[in-house]
Write a protein that holds these residues in place. Structure first.
Motif, PDB file in Angstrom:
ATOM      1  N   PRO A 190     -23.759 -14.003  -6.944  1.00  0.00           N
ATOM      2  CA  PRO A 190     -22.535 -14.201  -6.612  1.00  0.00           C
ATOM      3  C   PRO A 190     -21.599 -14.860  -7.612  1.00  0.00           C
ATOM      4  CG  PRO A 190     -24.205 -14.779  -5.178  1.00  0.00           C
ATOM      5  CD  PRO A 190     -24.749 -14.456  -6.228  1.00  0.00           C
ATOM      6  N   TYR A 191     -22.070 -15.729  -8.588  1.00  0.00           N
ATOM      7  CA  TYR A 191     -21.330 -16.509  -9.624  1.00  0.00           C
ATOM      8  C   TYR A 191     -20.871 -15.642 -10.633  1.00  0.00           C
ATOM      9  CZ  TYR A 191     -21.860 -21.055  -7.103  1.00  0.00           C
ATOM     10  OH  TYR A 191     -21.716 -22.142  -6.148  1.00  0.00           O
ATOM     11  N   THR A 241     -12.286 -10.419  -1.369  1.00  0.00           N
ATOM     12  CA  THR A 241     -11.463 -11.554  -0.973  1.00  0.00           C
ATOM     13  C   THR A 241     -12.615 -12.743  -0.978  1.00  0.00           C
ATOM     14  OG1 THR A 241      -9.697 -10.069   0.334  1.00  0.00           O
ATOM     15  CG2 THR A 241     -10.456 -12.525   0.912  1.00  0.00           C
ATOM     16  N   LEU A 242     -13.589 -12.680  -0.420  1.00  0.00           N
ATOM     17  CA  LEU A 242     -14.772 -13.673  -0.147  1.00  0.00           C
ATOM     18  C   LEU A 242     -15.086 -14.211  -1.506  1.00  0.00           C
ATOM     19  CD1 LEU A 242     -16.980 -12.196   2.811  1.00  0.00           C
ATOM     20  CD2 LEU A 242     -15.253 -13.936   2.774  1.00  0.00           C
ATOM     21  N   SER A 243     -15.481 -13.365  -2.521  1.00  0.00           N
ATOM     22  CA  SER A 243     -15.555 -14.005  -3.761  1.00  0.00           C
ATOM     23  C   SER A 243     -14.401 -14.607  -4.393  1.00  0.00           C
ATOM     24  CB  SER A 243     -15.894 -12.604  -4.761  1.00  0.00           C
ATOM     25  OG  SER A 243     -17.230 -12.186  -4.342  1.00  0.00           O
ATOM     26  N   TYR A 244     -13.095 -14.184  -3.969  1.00  0.00           N
ATOM     27  CA  TYR A 244     -12.042 -14.739  -4.812  1.00  0.00           C
ATOM     28  C   TYR A 244     -12.037 -16.153  -4.088  1.00  0.00           C
ATOM     29  CZ  TYR A 244      -8.872 -11.556  -7.272  1.00  0.00           C
ATOM     30  OH  TYR A 244      -8.543 -10.843  -8.090  1.00  0.00           O
ATOM     31  N   GLU A 245     -12.257 -16.418  -2.687  1.00  0.00           N
ATOM     32  CA  GLU A 245     -12.241 -17.663  -2.200  1.00  0.00           C
ATOM     33  C   GLU A 245     -13.443 -18.552  -2.608  1.00  0.00           C
ATOM     34  OE1 GLU A 245      -9.579 -18.866  -0.919  1.00  0.00           O
ATOM     35  OE2 GLU A 245      -8.525 -17.299  -0.211  1.00  0.00           O
ATOM     36  N   ALA A 251     -20.874 -13.087   5.895  1.00  0.00           N
ATOM     37  CA  ALA A 251     -20.542 -13.486   4.380  1.00  0.00           C
ATOM     38  C   ALA A 251     -21.437 -14.133   3.886  1.00  0.00           C
ATOM     39  CB  ALA A 251     -19.502 -14.763   4.586  1.00  0.00           C
ATOM     40  N   GLU A 252     -22.690 -14.541   4.222  1.00  0.00           N
ATOM     41  CA  GLU A 252     -23.761 -14.911   3.247  1.00  0.00           C
ATOM     42  C   GLU A 252     -24.257 -13.820   2.381  1.00  0.00           C
ATOM     43  OE1 GLU A 252     -26.106 -15.028   7.506  1.00  0.00           O
ATOM     44  OE2 GLU A 252     -24.084 -15.426   6.868  1.00  0.00           O
ATOM     45  N   LYS A 253     -23.930 -12.670   2.722  1.00  0.00           N
ATOM     46  CA  LYS A 253     -24.365 -11.416   1.813  1.00  0.00           C
ATOM     47  C   LYS A 253     -23.642 -11.899   0.606  1.00  0.00           C
ATOM     48  CE  LYS A 253     -23.626  -6.696   1.544  1.00  0.00           C
ATOM     49  NZ  LYS A 253     -22.861  -6.711   0.305  1.00  0.00           N
ATOM     50  N   VAL A 254     -22.362 -12.387   0.610  1.00  0.00           N
ATOM     51  CA  VAL A 254     -21.409 -12.329  -0.625  1.00  0.00           C
ATOM     52  C   VAL A 254     -21.890 -13.699  -1.312  1.00  0.00           C
ATOM     53  CG1 VAL A 254     -18.978 -12.166  -1.201  1.00  0.00           C
ATOM     54  CG2 VAL A 254     -19.967 -10.818   0.858  1.00  0.00           C
ATOM     55  N   VAL A 255     -21.530 -14.572  -0.449  1.00  0.00           N
ATOM     56  CA  VAL A 255     -21.587 -16.030  -1.101  1.00  0.00           C
ATOM     57  C   VAL A 255     -22.845 -16.495  -1.364  1.00  0.00           C
ATOM     58  CG1 VAL A 255     -19.216 -16.373  -0.405  1.00  0.00           C
ATOM     59  CG2 VAL A 255     -21.404 -17.362   1.133  1.00  0.00           C
ATOM     60  N   ASP A 256     -24.032 -15.706  -0.601  1.00  0.00           N
ATOM     61  CA  ASP A 256     -25.085 -16.424  -0.632  1.00  0.00           C
ATOM     62  C   ASP A 256     -25.445 -17.786  -0.125  1.00  0.00           C
ATOM     63  OD1 ASP A 256     -28.050 -16.186  -1.255  1.00  0.00           O
ATOM     64  OD2 ASP A 256     -27.908 -16.277  -3.307  1.00  0.00           O
ATOM     65  N   GLN A 257     -26.372 -18.695  -0.598  1.00  0.00           N
ATOM     66  CA  GLN A 257     -26.478 -20.077  -0.036  1.00  0.00           C
ATOM     67  C   GLN A 257     -25.952 -20.824  -1.097  1.00  0.00           C
ATOM     68  OE1 GLN A 257     -28.134 -20.738   3.028  1.00  0.00           O
ATOM     69  NE2 GLN A 257     -28.136 -18.381   3.092  1.00  0.00           N
ATOM     70  N   LEU A 258     -24.881 -20.507  -1.779  1.00  0.00           N
ATOM     71  CA  LEU A 258     -24.114 -21.336  -3.016  1.00  0.00           C
ATOM     72  C   LEU A 258     -23.172 -22.314  -2.425  1.00  0.00           C
ATOM     73  CD1 LEU A 258     -24.565 -18.561  -5.527  1.00  0.00           C
ATOM     74  CD2 LEU A 258     -25.884 -20.399  -5.275  1.00  0.00           C
ATOM     75  N   GLN A 260     -22.192 -19.083 -22.140  1.00  0.00           N
ATOM     76  CA  GLN A 260     -23.224 -20.096 -22.128  1.00  0.00           C
ATOM     77  C   GLN A 260     -24.041 -19.990 -20.822  1.00  0.00           C
ATOM     78  OE1 GLN A 260     -24.010 -22.119 -24.988  1.00  0.00           O
ATOM     79  NE2 GLN A 260     -22.621 -20.845 -25.897  1.00  0.00           N
ATOM     80  N   THR A 261     -23.207 -19.784 -19.476  1.00  0.00           N
ATOM     81  CA  THR A 261     -23.971 -19.872 -18.360  1.00  0.00           C
ATOM     82  C   THR A 261     -24.128 -18.494 -17.636  1.00  0.00           C
ATOM     83  OG1 THR A 261     -21.563 -20.174 -17.451  1.00  0.00           O
ATOM     84  CG2 THR A 261     -22.743 -22.225 -18.022  1.00  0.00           C
ATOM     85  N   GLU A 262     -23.795 -17.373 -18.306  1.00  0.00           N
ATOM     86  CA  GLU A 262     -23.802 -16.262 -17.609  1.00  0.00           C
ATOM     87  C   GLU A 262     -25.256 -15.720 -17.306  1.00  0.00           C
ATOM     88  OE1 GLU A 262     -23.567 -13.132 -15.513  1.00  0.00           O
ATOM     89  OE2 GLU A 262     -21.452 -13.797 -16.109  1.00  0.00           O
ATOM     90  N   SER A 263     -25.566 -15.320 -16.326  1.00  0.00           N
ATOM     91  CA  SER A 263     -27.156 -14.956 -15.983  1.00  0.00           C
ATOM     92  C   SER A 263     -27.212 -13.339 -16.377  1.00  0.00           C
ATOM     93  CB  SER A 263     -27.683 -14.928 -14.692  1.00  0.00           C
ATOM     94  OG  SER A 263     -26.451 -14.428 -13.806  1.00  0.00           O
ATOM     95  N   ASP A 264     -26.177 -12.549 -16.287  1.00  0.00           N
ATOM     96  CA  ASP A 264     -26.424 -11.101 -16.632  1.00  0.00           C
ATOM     97  C   ASP A 264     -26.200 -10.656 -17.909  1.00  0.00           C
ATOM     98  OD1 ASP A 264     -25.688  -8.636 -17.199  1.00  0.00           O
ATOM     99  OD2 ASP A 264     -25.290  -8.118 -15.224  1.00  0.00           O
ATOM    100  N   PRO A 265     -27.036 -10.504 -18.931  1.00  0.00           N
ATOM    101  CA  PRO A 265     -27.249 -10.402 -20.375  1.00  0.00           C
ATOM    102  C   PRO A 265     -26.067  -9.247 -20.790  1.00  0.00           C
ATOM    103  CG  PRO A 265     -29.437 -10.016 -19.590  1.00  0.00           C
ATOM    104  CD  PRO A 265     -28.716 -10.186 -18.146  1.00  0.00           C
ATOM    105  N   ARG A 266     -26.035  -8.338 -19.917  1.00  0.00           N
ATOM    106  CA  ARG A 266     -24.830  -7.356 -20.432  1.00  0.00           C
ATOM    107  C   ARG A 266     -23.538  -8.009 -20.490  1.00  0.00           C
ATOM    108  NH1 ARG A 266     -21.362  -3.531 -17.882  1.00  0.00           N
ATOM    109  NH2 ARG A 266     -22.218  -4.199 -15.746  1.00  0.00           N
TER     110      ARG A 266
END
Length: 401
Positions: A35-36, A99-103, A152-159, A270-276
């Motif tokens: 999600p991040y 929108t949920l990711s925007y918030e 919404a937990e599908k989008v924001v996970d438990q973060l 520095q913090t990205e988890s996706d190598p691409r």
């Protein structure tokens, strides 16, 4: 190891142009990506849009043809960067999911900035806006379940938690009370300038996004909710842009924009988890280093000052998307009843606030209706709460009428 952007030239501008195949990036998978990662995409899109619009505004008041041509060349590359960044968002994600990711961006980025901000007055401003975006996440999460029958937990996970913040119905204030005192360009910490520019750009992008997508819904409650929260985002842009010193020259602001872009691309690399995506952030960082060099040269020639004297030679600690549950609960427990008066923040409602509330809330606001309709349909409102050390009152929608 500390990174000094002034030590690196980056990719020459003439080598930055990409063809259509290079711009046609594959989007992230909404079900598999962090999600991040989506939050970093949204934040960087806002930064690129602000850089582009600032350059346009600068060009409109600049009489020097050579400068306007140089701004146009850099701006075209910024627009290519924006297309790559924004097109990383997944097309199969609905507007409400995005929108949920925007918030989530507004919540966790603002919380991180508030935690790191060295100026107490600016910190209070970030904390104030934080509780309002946190409430927007809660309202949209309830709409998401009502319309799309997904949680919404599908989008924001438990973060990021989903629960009421400062009720949106209480966020409508006399416009003059949304204007803060600016930092002083001569004495403010460089980090404070970067923070102010970052959050202003993120909120501006959110405002524009809601203004554009809100009327595309058929459901009346969705159209109404985007309209109401979109108007609060106007308040937030006013709130955050007023933190910046209007005495900064156009050249100074140009350098600040480019330096901030270097800072954010470096941070997310520095913090990205996706190598691409990490590779894309690194590529864009190397482009921004050249944009910064060009901006610095323009400032030396036209403003007669050395930009390296006003900016740190080492980038601050990387901006980090991370859970802020404990911090947000602490702010909720102590500041939920705050409002603004003039350039200050107060705990007691006042005449202008009450007059604005009476006028704008003369009809039932959508942010209350969406919770009531969710309760009617599902038996209760939607929340996503995790264990936390700070007790947070179980706020209900405000009684109306």
């Amino acid at each position: 190891m500390a990174f000094n952007p002034f030590d690196h030239r980056g990719i020459p501008l003439d080598e930055q142009l990409r063809n259509w195949d290079q711009l046609d990036v594959a989007p992230v998978d909404p079900d598999e990506s962090d999600p991040y990662t989506k939050c970093r995409i949204i934040a960087l899109n806002g930064i690129e849009m602000e850089a582009t619009m600032f350059s346009h505004h600068f060009a409109r008041v600049c009489p020097d043809l050579d400068v306007r041509q140089q701004l146009a060349r850099v701006r075209y590359m910024e627009q290519q960067q924006q297309k790559v960044v924004n097109w990383l968002l997944p097309g199969q994600a609905s507007v409400l999911e995005t929108t949920l990711s925007y918030e989530q961006v507004a919540t966790d980025l603002t919380a991180w900035v508030a935690r790191m901000e060295p100026d107490p007055y600016l910190k209070a401003g970030y904390q104030f806006g934080l509780l309002e975006d946190f409430d927007h996440l809660y309202r949209y999460a309830n709409l998401y379940e009502m319309i799309e029958h997904r949680k919404a937990e599908k989008v924001v996970d438990q973060l990021t938690e989903v629960m009421p913040g400062r009720p949106t119905i209480q966020q409508h204030r006399d416009p003059m009370d949304n204007v803060r005192q600016p930092y002083d360009r001569e004495t403010a910490a460089p980090l404070s300038k970067l923070h102010a520019l970052t959050i202003m750009a993120a909120e501006q992008q959110t405002m524009n996004f809601y203004n554009n997508v809100g009327p595309m819904y058929m459901e009346p409650i969705a159209r109404q909710l985007y309209q109401e929260i979109g108007l609060v985002e106007e308040e937030h842009v006013t709130h955050y842009e007023s933190m910046q010193d209007p005495n900064e020259t156009w050249w100074e602001r140009l350098v600040n924009h480019e330096y901030n872009e270097c800072y954010l691309y470096y941070s997310f690399m520095q913090t990205e988890s996706d190598p691409r995506l990490k590779g894309i952030w690194e590529l864009h960082l190397n482009m921004e280093l050249e944009h910064l060099r060009i901006a610095c040269d323009l400032m030396r020639r036209h403003d007669g000052r050395d930009p390296e004297a006003m900016l740190p030679h080492e980038l601050p600690e990387p901006v980090t998307f991370e859970p802020n549950k404990e911090y947000i609960r602490e702010v909720l427990a102590t500041q939920i009843d705050y409002t603004t008066l003039g350039t200050g923040i107060v705990q007691e409602a006042h005449e202008r606030f009450e007059a604005m509330q009476e006028r704008i809330n003369a009809e039932r606001p959508s942010t209350e209706t969406v919770i009531e309709e969710h309760r009617h349909k599902f038996g209760d409102e939607y929340r996503l709460e995790m264990e936390g050390p700070h007790p947070v009152p179980r706020l209900r929608a405000q009684p109306y009428g």
